[in-house]
Design a protein around this motif. Structure first.
Motif, short mmCIF file in Angstrom:
data_model
loop_
_atom_site.label_atom_id
_atom_site.label_comp_id
_atom_site.label_asym_id
_atom_site.label_seq_id
_atom_site.Cartn_x
_atom_site.Cartn_y
_atom_site.Cartn_z
N LEU A 1 0.82 -1.21 0.00
CA LEU A 1 0.00 0.00 0.00
C LEU A 1 0.85 1.26 0.00
N ALA A 2 1.93 1.26 0.79
CA ALA A 2 2.82 2.42 0.83
C ALA A 2 3.49 2.63 -0.52
N GLU A 3 3.94 1.54 -1.13
CA GLU A 3 4.57 1.64 -2.45
C GLU A 3 3.58 2.15 -3.48
N TRP A 4 2.36 1.68 -3.41
CA TRP A 4 1.32 2.12 -4.35
C TRP A 4 1.05 3.63 -4.18
N GLU A 5 0.99 4.08 -2.94
CA GLU A 5 0.75 5.51 -2.67
C GLU A 5 1.90 6.36 -3.21
N LEU A 6 3.11 5.87 -3.12
CA LEU A 6 4.27 6.64 -3.59
C LEU A 6 4.33 6.67 -5.12
N LEU A 7 3.88 5.63 -5.77
CA LEU A 7 4.02 5.52 -7.22
C LEU A 7 2.84 6.07 -8.00
N THR A 8 1.70 6.28 -7.37
CA THR A 8 0.54 6.80 -8.10
C THR A 8 0.68 8.30 -8.26
N PRO A 9 0.37 8.80 -9.45
CA PRO A 9 0.57 10.23 -9.71
C PRO A 9 -0.47 11.12 -9.05
N PHE A 10 -1.63 10.62 -8.70
CA PHE A 10 -2.68 11.50 -8.18
C PHE A 10 -3.03 11.16 -6.77
#
Length: 98
Positions: free
Chosen positions: A89-98
């Motif tokens: 989840l943390a990685e997803w939050e960091l990699l999503t542009p919006f």
């Protein structure tokens, strides 16, 4: 009939796009044969509206069919998808542009 249903269920967007295009073509042909004094741009607008109405009718019919299919047979079993970890989840939050 089963083969058609399985192909349509696998290619939903292609089916809808083909239906929409054939609706526009049929409406343009029907409007051009009537000999009405409409301009071509107005004929195209009317063809688009007819195709849009046809698409909405087909989508409504498909939704009703799906509703009654689930109601009669019960929902299909879903594959178990594991919950994401905190690190994912943390990685997803960091990699999503919006």
């Amino acid at each position: 009939m089963e083969a058609i249903q399985s192909w349509v269920s696998k290619h939903k967007l292609a089916t809808l796009g083909g239906l929409w295009a054939s609706g526009i073509g049929a409406s343009l042909v029907a409007n051009s044969r009537t000999g009405s004094p409409m301009k071509p741009s107005l004929r195209l607008i009317h063809a688009r509206l007819h195709a849009q109405a046809l698409t909405l009718a087909v989508l409504s019919g498909a939704a009703a069919y799906r509703y009654y299919e689930i109601r009669a047979c019960g929902p299909k079993p879903q594959a178990h998808v594991p919950s994401p970890t905190v690190a994912q989840l943390a990685e997803w939050e960091l990699l999503t542009p919006f």
